[in-house]
Design a protein around this motif. Sequence first.
Motif, mmCIF file in Angstrom:
data_model
loop_
_atom_site.group_PDB
_atom_site.id
_atom_site.type_symbol
_atom_site.label_atom_id
_atom_site.label_comp_id
_atom_site.label_asym_id
_atom_site.label_seq_id
_atom_site.Cartn_x
_atom_site.Cartn_y
_atom_site.Cartn_z
ATOM 1 N N LYS A 135 52.181 30.407 32.781
ATOM 2 C CA LYS A 135 50.930 31.367 32.243
ATOM 3 C C LYS A 135 50.593 32.454 33.162
ATOM 4 O O LYS A 135 50.563 32.053 34.472
ATOM 5 C CB LYS A 135 49.838 30.591 31.621
ATOM 6 C CG LYS A 135 48.765 31.403 30.969
ATOM 7 C CD LYS A 135 49.166 31.856 29.548
ATOM 8 C CE LYS A 135 47.957 32.506 28.923
ATOM 9 N NZ LYS A 135 48.406 32.868 27.233
ATOM 10 N N ARG A 136 50.637 33.828 32.991
ATOM 11 C CA ARG A 136 50.252 34.914 33.904
ATOM 12 C C ARG A 136 48.772 34.751 34.002
ATOM 13 O O ARG A 136 47.877 34.817 33.113
ATOM 14 C CB ARG A 136 50.405 36.114 33.365
ATOM 15 C CG ARG A 136 50.317 37.290 34.444
ATOM 16 C CD ARG A 136 50.796 38.606 33.838
ATOM 17 N NE ARG A 136 52.013 38.708 34.510
ATOM 18 C CZ ARG A 136 53.382 38.914 33.598
ATOM 19 N NH1 ARG A 136 53.499 38.770 32.387
ATOM 20 N NH2 ARG A 136 54.412 39.416 34.441
ATOM 21 N N ASP A 137 48.274 34.313 35.218
ATOM 22 C CA ASP A 137 46.870 33.945 35.586
ATOM 23 C C ASP A 137 46.405 35.689 36.352
ATOM 24 O O ASP A 137 46.738 35.766 37.402
ATOM 25 C CB ASP A 137 46.600 32.902 36.737
ATOM 26 C CG ASP A 137 45.143 32.862 37.152
ATOM 27 O OD1 ASP A 137 44.258 33.663 36.554
ATOM 28 O OD2 ASP A 137 44.752 31.835 37.581
ATOM 29 N N LYS A 138 45.838 36.377 35.315
ATOM 30 C CA LYS A 138 45.695 37.582 35.810
ATOM 31 C C LYS A 138 44.145 37.788 36.944
ATOM 32 O O LYS A 138 43.762 38.803 37.182
ATOM 33 C CB LYS A 138 45.016 38.582 34.543
ATOM 34 C CG LYS A 138 46.383 38.647 33.737
ATOM 35 C CD LYS A 138 46.220 39.763 32.685
ATOM 36 C CE LYS A 138 47.793 39.864 31.916
ATOM 37 N NZ LYS A 138 47.414 40.853 30.957
ATOM 38 N N ARG A 139 43.723 36.649 37.573
ATOM 39 C CA ARG A 139 42.991 36.573 38.498
ATOM 40 C C ARG A 139 43.577 36.637 39.749
ATOM 41 O O ARG A 139 43.332 36.933 40.799
ATOM 42 C CB ARG A 139 41.863 35.375 38.535
ATOM 43 C CG ARG A 139 41.042 35.409 37.177
ATOM 44 C CD ARG A 139 40.451 33.761 37.238
ATOM 45 N NE ARG A 139 41.540 32.802 36.826
ATOM 46 C CZ ARG A 139 41.405 31.695 36.825
ATOM 47 N NH1 ARG A 139 40.019 31.021 37.077
ATOM 48 N NH2 ARG A 139 42.258 30.505 36.729
ATOM 49 N N ILE A 140 44.888 36.305 39.658
ATOM 50 C CA ILE A 140 45.798 36.444 40.859
ATOM 51 C C ILE A 140 46.757 37.684 40.807
ATOM 52 O O ILE A 140 47.237 38.250 39.801
ATOM 53 C CB ILE A 140 46.708 35.129 40.825
ATOM 54 C CG1 ILE A 140 45.827 33.943 40.830
ATOM 55 C CG2 ILE A 140 47.774 35.251 42.195
ATOM 56 C CD1 ILE A 140 46.583 32.739 40.788
ATOM 57 N N HIS A 141 46.933 38.167 42.095
ATOM 58 C CA HIS A 141 47.733 39.611 42.213
ATOM 59 C C HIS A 141 49.100 39.314 41.335
ATOM 60 O O HIS A 141 49.756 38.242 41.636
ATOM 61 C CB HIS A 141 47.951 39.926 43.395
ATOM 62 C CG HIS A 141 48.288 41.564 43.611
ATOM 63 N ND1 HIS A 141 49.818 41.965 43.345
ATOM 64 C CD2 HIS A 141 47.499 42.797 43.655
ATOM 65 C CE1 HIS A 141 49.618 43.118 43.308
ATOM 66 N NE2 HIS A 141 48.379 43.704 43.710
#
Length: 325
Positions: A135-141
């Motif tokens: 899953k793409r965690d958008k809190r991470i670059h």
Amino acid sequence: MINMLSKKDIKKILVIRNDKIGDLVISSGIFRALKRNFPGAKLTVVASNANKEIIEKNENIDKIITLESTPRSFSSLLKYIKLSKELRKEKFDIGLDLRGSFFNTLFLLYFGKVRYKIGFYEQVISRHFLDFAMKRDKRIHELDLIKKLAEKGLNLKLARFYPEIQVSIKDKRAANKFIKKNRIGKFICIVPEASAENRQWPLDNFDKVIKEINRENPSYKILLMGTDKEKIDYLYKRNTLCLPIIKANLRLVYLLFKKSDLVIALDGGATHLAWAANANLISIMAKGLLIEHIRPLGRNSAIIVGDINKIDVGKVIRLKRKMLR
């Protein structure tokens, strides 16, 4: 499955990044990392028409295929089906979808019969068609997410890879010729267009910035750059000392950024090309964006974040003074 394969067993790798310019810029370091870890493998990339120029001279890539993201018509769906049949014949050992598209996962990786399928996913159903899904965690670059996907999915240990835009000798000559032909000495690049209208800083603010630069730094040439002719024309008519550059080759844009004294840009491909070029960069970004996920990481980058219609021209000018000091 990847643990059962030795590096010499990996003969063909497919990487998919058929979306926007900035996304491919951020992802560009993965190609070098894959070649170093699988030196005997042939690397094929599925890019979009919008971003393919970024990687056309990349020596780590053996083949580029263009396909627009997310089919929105029957004819574009047919292109996905056609490409899935072509990929099936290639018998890829590894496939990575860096976009996280269900259509990429289903048609290009799964129906493409890629042996080991890795990718980001947005919809839960995509996980059932991937051997390793994240899953793409958008809190991470985004750069760190791509590194994490490759490390966990391929059982690798990678150093943090920064964008890598490779250019040819011909590209460098073209940039030098352009500068010489237009008698450009010191110069500032301004890209007055955003990746979406809700991220667009008012053009009248750019007009004020240009006029202030001409007043404070008359020896600097201003290059107005972008793909939106209407926006470029609007500013050029008010500032005829500028040099308009519309729809230039992306590698030329990268080289001009690299040679510039300063780049001023909004959220989008230009910002990422600028920090990849290690240019002095002022990036104007709308409040509400996932800044930590997409911010420029260059050591010479500065960002101004706020309500896009209320960001003060004075902030940009003060940063400009600091960077040109």
